[in-house]
Scaffold this active site. Structure first.
Site, PDB file in Angstrom:
ATOM      1  N   ARG A  39       0.572  -6.069   5.986  1.00 60.70           N
ATOM      2  CA  ARG A  39       0.842  -4.740   5.397  1.00 60.70           C
ATOM      3  C   ARG A  39       1.820  -4.872   4.219  1.00 60.70           C
ATOM      4  O   ARG A  39       1.421  -4.776   3.072  1.00 60.70           O
ATOM      5  CB  ARG A  39       1.370  -3.796   6.491  1.00 60.70           C
ATOM      6  CG  ARG A  39       1.392  -2.329   6.081  1.00 60.70           C
ATOM      7  CD  ARG A  39       2.596  -1.939   5.247  1.00 60.70           C
ATOM      8  NE  ARG A  39       3.882  -2.282   5.869  1.00 60.70           N
ATOM      9  CZ  ARG A  39       5.035  -2.220   5.224  1.00 60.70           C
ATOM     10  NH1 ARG A  39       5.095  -1.854   3.954  1.00 60.70           N
ATOM     11  NH2 ARG A  39       6.166  -2.582   5.815  1.00 60.70           N
ATOM     12  N   ASP A  40       3.092  -5.139   4.500  1.00 60.20           N
ATOM     13  CA  ASP A  40       4.083  -5.236   3.421  1.00 60.20           C
ATOM     14  C   ASP A  40       3.680  -6.368   2.473  1.00 60.20           C
ATOM     15  O   ASP A  40       3.830  -6.259   1.253  1.00 60.20           O
ATOM     16  CB  ASP A  40       5.473  -5.509   4.011  1.00 60.20           C
ATOM     17  CG  ASP A  40       6.613  -5.093   3.101  1.00 60.20           C
ATOM     18  OD1 ASP A  40       6.392  -4.969   1.894  1.00 60.20           O
ATOM     19  OD2 ASP A  40       7.736  -4.897   3.601  1.00 60.20           O
ATOM     20  N   HIS A  42      14.996  -5.650   8.359  1.00 57.98           N
ATOM     21  CA  HIS A  42      13.827  -5.894   7.499  1.00 57.98           C
ATOM     22  C   HIS A  42      14.374  -6.380   6.155  1.00 57.98           C
ATOM     23  O   HIS A  42      14.727  -5.596   5.295  1.00 57.98           O
ATOM     24  CB  HIS A  42      13.067  -4.571   7.359  1.00 57.98           C
ATOM     25  CG  HIS A  42      11.855  -4.589   6.498  1.00 57.98           C
ATOM     26  ND1 HIS A  42      10.574  -4.555   7.009  1.00 57.98           N
ATOM     27  CD2 HIS A  42      11.700  -4.596   5.156  1.00 57.98           C
ATOM     28  CE1 HIS A  42       9.688  -4.530   6.023  1.00 57.98           C
ATOM     29  NE2 HIS A  42      10.353  -4.560   4.876  1.00 57.98           N
ATOM     30  N   HIS A  51      14.132  -8.311   2.631  1.00 55.83           N
ATOM     31  CA  HIS A  51      13.349  -8.939   1.558  1.00 55.83           C
ATOM     32  C   HIS A  51      14.222 -10.037   0.960  1.00 55.83           C
ATOM     33  O   HIS A  51      15.450  -9.942   0.957  1.00 55.83           O
ATOM     34  CB  HIS A  51      12.938  -7.894   0.509  1.00 55.83           C
ATOM     35  CG  HIS A  51      11.781  -7.046   0.959  1.00 55.83           C
ATOM     36  ND1 HIS A  51      10.497  -7.251   0.514  1.00 55.83           N
ATOM     37  CD2 HIS A  51      11.706  -6.021   1.837  1.00 55.83           C
ATOM     38  CE1 HIS A  51       9.682  -6.377   1.091  1.00 55.83           C
ATOM     39  NE2 HIS A  51      10.389  -5.613   1.907  1.00 55.83           N
ATOM     40  N   CYS A  75       7.291  -3.863  -2.372  1.00 57.74           N
ATOM     41  CA  CYS A  75       6.844  -2.474  -2.358  1.00 57.74           C
ATOM     42  C   CYS A  75       6.462  -2.076  -3.776  1.00 57.74           C
ATOM     43  O   CYS A  75       7.254  -2.264  -4.701  1.00 57.74           O
ATOM     44  CB  CYS A  75       7.957  -1.579  -1.826  1.00 57.74           C
ATOM     45  SG  CYS A  75       7.533   0.161  -1.895  1.00 57.74           S
ATOM     46  N   ASN A 108       9.127 -10.486   1.609  1.00 55.99           N
ATOM     47  CA  ASN A 108       9.969 -10.408   2.803  1.00 55.99           C
ATOM     48  C   ASN A 108      10.454 -11.809   3.150  1.00 55.99           C
ATOM     49  O   ASN A 108       9.893 -12.813   2.701  1.00 55.99           O
ATOM     50  CB  ASN A 108       9.154  -9.909   3.994  1.00 55.99           C
ATOM     51  CG  ASN A 108       8.705  -8.477   3.837  1.00 55.99           C
ATOM     52  OD1 ASN A 108       7.776  -8.201   3.095  1.00 55.99           O
ATOM     53  ND2 ASN A 108       9.358  -7.577   4.523  1.00 55.99           N
TER      54      ASN A 108
HETATM   55  P1  HMG Z   1       1.123  13.035  -2.840  1.00 54.99           P
HETATM   56  O1  HMG Z   1       0.356  12.696  -4.088  1.00 54.99           O
HETATM   57  O2  HMG Z   1       2.425  13.744  -2.995  1.00 54.99           O
HETATM   58  O3  HMG Z   1       0.335  13.895  -1.764  1.00 54.99           O
HETATM   59  O4  HMG Z   1       1.325  11.691  -2.038  1.00 54.99           O
HETATM   60  P2  HMG Z   1      -1.002  14.675  -1.755  1.00 54.99           P
HETATM   61  O5  HMG Z   1      -1.018  15.372  -0.437  1.00 54.99           O
HETATM   62  O6  HMG Z   1      -1.117  15.492  -3.029  1.00 54.99           O
HETATM   63  O7  HMG Z   1      -2.133  13.533  -1.741  1.00 54.99           O
HETATM   64  C1  HMG Z   1      -2.614  12.883  -2.878  1.00 54.99           C
HETATM   65  C2  HMG Z   1      -4.021  12.399  -2.589  1.00 54.99           C
HETATM   66  O8  HMG Z   1      -3.997  11.457  -1.532  1.00 54.99           O
HETATM   67  C3  HMG Z   1      -4.939  13.522  -2.111  1.00 54.99           C
HETATM   68  O9  HMG Z   1      -6.247  13.148  -2.507  1.00 54.99           O
HETATM   69  C4  HMG Z   1      -4.842  13.458  -0.620  1.00 54.99           C
HETATM   70  O10 HMG Z   1      -5.987  13.941   0.048  1.00 54.99           O
HETATM   71  C5  HMG Z   1      -4.736  11.962  -0.395  1.00 54.99           C
HETATM   72  P3  HMG Z   1      -7.044  13.995  -3.640  1.00 54.99           P
HETATM   73  O11 HMG Z   1      -7.046  15.406  -3.164  1.00 54.99           O
HETATM   74  O12 HMG Z   1      -6.232  13.805  -4.894  1.00 54.99           O
HETATM   75  O13 HMG Z   1      -8.391  13.340  -3.677  1.00 54.99           O
HETATM   76  N1  HMG Z   1      -3.963  11.630   0.792  1.00 54.99           N
HETATM   77  C6  HMG Z   1      -4.344  10.717   1.672  1.00 54.99           C
HETATM   78  N2  HMG Z   1      -5.433   9.932   1.753  1.00 54.99           N
HETATM   79  C7  HMG Z   1      -5.523   9.089   2.804  1.00 54.99           C
HETATM   80  N3  HMG Z   1      -4.550   8.971   3.735  1.00 54.99           N
HETATM   81  C8  HMG Z   1      -3.443   9.720   3.684  1.00 54.99           C
HETATM   82  C9  HMG Z   1      -3.323  10.633   2.625  1.00 54.99           C
HETATM   83  N4  HMG Z   1      -2.366  11.523   2.285  1.00 54.99           N
HETATM   84  C10 HMG Z   1      -2.769  12.115   1.171  1.00 54.99           C
HETATM   85  N5  HMG Z   1      -2.507   9.599   4.629  1.00 54.99           N
HETATM   86  C11 HMG Z   1       1.748  10.420  -0.027  1.00 54.99           C
HETATM   87  C12 HMG Z   1       2.108  11.664  -0.837  1.00 54.99           C
HETATM   88  C13 HMG Z   1       2.769  10.303   1.083  1.00 54.99           C
HETATM   89  C14 HMG Z   1       0.355  10.605   0.535  1.00 54.99           C
HETATM   90  C15 HMG Z   1       1.781   9.191  -0.966  1.00 54.99           C
HETATM   91  O14 HMG Z   1       2.998   9.182  -1.637  1.00 54.99           O
HETATM   92  C16 HMG Z   1       1.613   7.892  -0.227  1.00 54.99           C
HETATM   93  O15 HMG Z   1       0.571   7.607   0.333  1.00 54.99           O
HETATM   94  N6  HMG Z   1       2.677   7.034  -0.244  1.00 54.99           N
HETATM   95  C17 HMG Z   1       2.671   5.763   0.458  1.00 54.99           C
HETATM   96  C18 HMG Z   1       3.439   4.767  -0.357  1.00 54.99           C
HETATM   97  C19 HMG Z   1       3.450   3.422   0.347  1.00 54.99           C
HETATM   98  O16 HMG Z   1       2.563   3.102   1.113  1.00 54.99           O
HETATM   99  N7  HMG Z   1       4.480   2.605   0.030  1.00 54.99           N
HETATM  100  C20 HMG Z   1       4.607   1.301   0.590  1.00 54.99           C
HETATM  101  C21 HMG Z   1       5.005   1.318   2.028  1.00 54.99           C
HETATM  102  S1  HMG Z   1       6.744   1.629   2.289  1.00 54.99           S
HETATM  103  C22 HMG Z   1       7.495   0.078   2.089  1.00 54.99           C
HETATM  104  O17 HMG Z   1       6.871  -0.845   1.643  1.00 54.99           O
HETATM  105  C23 HMG Z   1       8.906  -0.132   2.562  1.00 54.99           C
HETATM  106  C24 HMG Z   1       8.979  -0.827   3.907  1.00 54.99           C
HETATM  107  O18 HMG Z   1       8.355  -2.115   3.858  1.00 54.99           O
HETATM  108  C25 HMG Z   1      10.418  -1.015   4.348  1.00 54.99           C
HETATM  109  C26 HMG Z   1      11.304  -1.631   3.266  1.00 54.99           C
HETATM  110  O19 HMG Z   1      10.990  -2.673   2.691  1.00 54.99           O
HETATM  111  O20 HMG Z   1      12.346  -1.010   3.036  1.00 54.99           O
HETATM  112  C27 HMG Z   1       8.270  -0.017   5.008  1.00 54.99           C
HETATM  113 MG    MG Z   2       9.339  -3.903   3.027  1.00 55.29          MG
END
Ligand code: HMG
Ligand code: MG
Length: 312
Positions: free
Chosen positions: A16-17, A208, A210, A241, A250
């Site tokens: 995933r990450d 966690h 990195h 990310c 990581n």
């Molecule tokens: P948004 O654009 O504000 O929300 O995104 P929205 O509701 O307007 O959705 C945009 C589009 O996505 C729409 O499609 C929704 O239907 C669709 P459209 O109408 O334009 O065709 N949509 C989805 N589709 C599938 N699955 C869903 C979903 N939700 C909406 N669940 C949102 C808000 C939260 C969805 C967006 O910002 C997002 O998906 N963000 C995820 C970002 C991400 O994955 N980042 C990496 C992971 S975090 C990380 O790496 C840190 C970590 O490792 C810890 C660390 O290192 O600190 C965990």
């Molecule tokens: Mg991370």
């Protein structure tokens, strides 16, 4: 150095990450083979993907297909990230048993990552966590940017505590405290953990790290001294990310296993099989894997024994 932890639980986040930040598209079958091999290596918690918006993170678009095809060993947990109710519904449909919700200790990063303020993220996650638990799922929480934010700089440990406590209030069984951009250093780590431990037991905390600036293992040692026994790590040191500029991999799972194993701390992981898992995903990437242990193997260094890998 005084360490009382005798067993380390590893949460493998490579699929995933690790893969969410890759430029090239990784075929679904390769992800399935990778996750299967990580399970074969003895990892008991393997993040299988993320039900996030495919527009935001295209690399995770095939999570449902990946989840359908992985072996689902009853002894292994395969959590997935869910950013909202839509993500949880996709997870329920896929038959997922464990989900992770993710927010941050800094407002700007949270806005860039999930398009929500910290308060908005809790309004969003409250019904998600409730429904997930009603469905019998385990819920894990992430606090990103706990040691520094790529947009705001320093982050107050008090904020990390506040966000962690709010995640636990939602019913998370564990909070993973994230150094998203790899800026943390050992004394800072001990300061943040010290503050968290005033309220939260060590058994509910994971770290966690990195390894952007090469401090992940040093930070792990600092956290081990504080009694933390759960660490997120990524096969081969993959990771980053897309919404944290400059964030790199990581802590590599092999590096973590090597270090703690030689300190007499058990991980249950077989090093030879772990290396084999990394070699499954490596050919699909457009860069070498950054993990140090793997690099030493590639350079033909003599292997030093770990519990899971005899000297050849
Ligand atoms: P948004 O654009 O504000 O929300 O995104 P929205 O509701 O307007 O959705 C945009 C589009 O996505 C729409 O499609 C929704 O239907 C669709 P459209 O109408 O334009 O065709 N949509 C989805 N589709 C599938 N699955 C869903 C979903 N939700 C909406 N669940 C949102 C808000 C939260 C969805 C967006 O910002 C997002 O998906 N963000 C995820 C970002 C991400 O994955 N980042 C990496 C992971 S975090 C990380 O790496 C840190 C970590 O490792 C810890 C660390 O290192 O600190 C965990
Ligand atoms: Mg991370």
């Amino acid at each position: 150095m005084k360490i009382t932890v005798d067993t380390v639980k590893i949460v493998e986040v490579g699929p995933r990450d690790g893969l969410q930040n890759e430029k090239v598209t990784i075929p679904t079958e390769a992800k399935v083979a990778f996750i299967t091999a990580l399970g074969d290596a003895g990892l008991r918690v393997i993040e299988a993907g993320a039900f996030v918006s495919p527009k935001w993170v295209p690399q995770m678009a095939d999570t449902a297909e990946v989840y359908a095809e992985i072996p689902k060993d009853p002894g292994v947990e395969y959590p997935v990230l869910v950013p909202n109710m839509r993500g949880l519904e996709r997870a329920i449909e896929a038959g997922v048993k464990s989900v992770s919700i993710f927010t941050a200790a800094s407002e700007t990063f949270n806005k860039r990552n999930i398009n929500m303020s910290i308060d908005e993220s809790f309004e969003n996650y409250a019904p998600v966590a409730l429904r997930a638990r009603a469905e019998g799922m385990k819920v894990r929480g992430y606090v990103s940017t706990a040691f520094g934010c790529p947009y705001e700089g320093e982050v107050a440990p008090e904020k990390v505590l506040e966000v962690s406590a709010r995640l636990l209030d939602l019913g998370c069984y564990e909070v993973s405290v994230g150094d998203t951009i790899g800026v943390g250093t050992p004394m800072q780590v001990q300061g943040v953990i010290g503050m968290l431990l005033q309220v939260i037991p060590a058994s509910k905390l994971a770290m966690h790290f990195h390894d952007t600036r090469g401090t992940a293992l040093a930070n792990t040692l600092a956290a081990l001294e504080m009694g933390i026994a759960t660490y997120d790590a990524s096969s081969g040191g993959l990771g980053g990310c897309p919404f944290a500029p400059g964030a790199s991999g990581n802590m590599a799972t092999e590096d973590l296993v090597y270090m703690v194993d030689r300190m007499g701390i058990d991980t249950g992981v077989d090093m030879n099989r772990l290396v084999a898992a990394a070699s499954i995903i490596a050919p699909y990437l457009d860069h070498p894997l950054p993990g140090r242990y793997l690099q030493a193997c590639t350079k033909g260094q003599m292997p030093f024994a770990t519990a899971g890998a005899a000297v050849q």
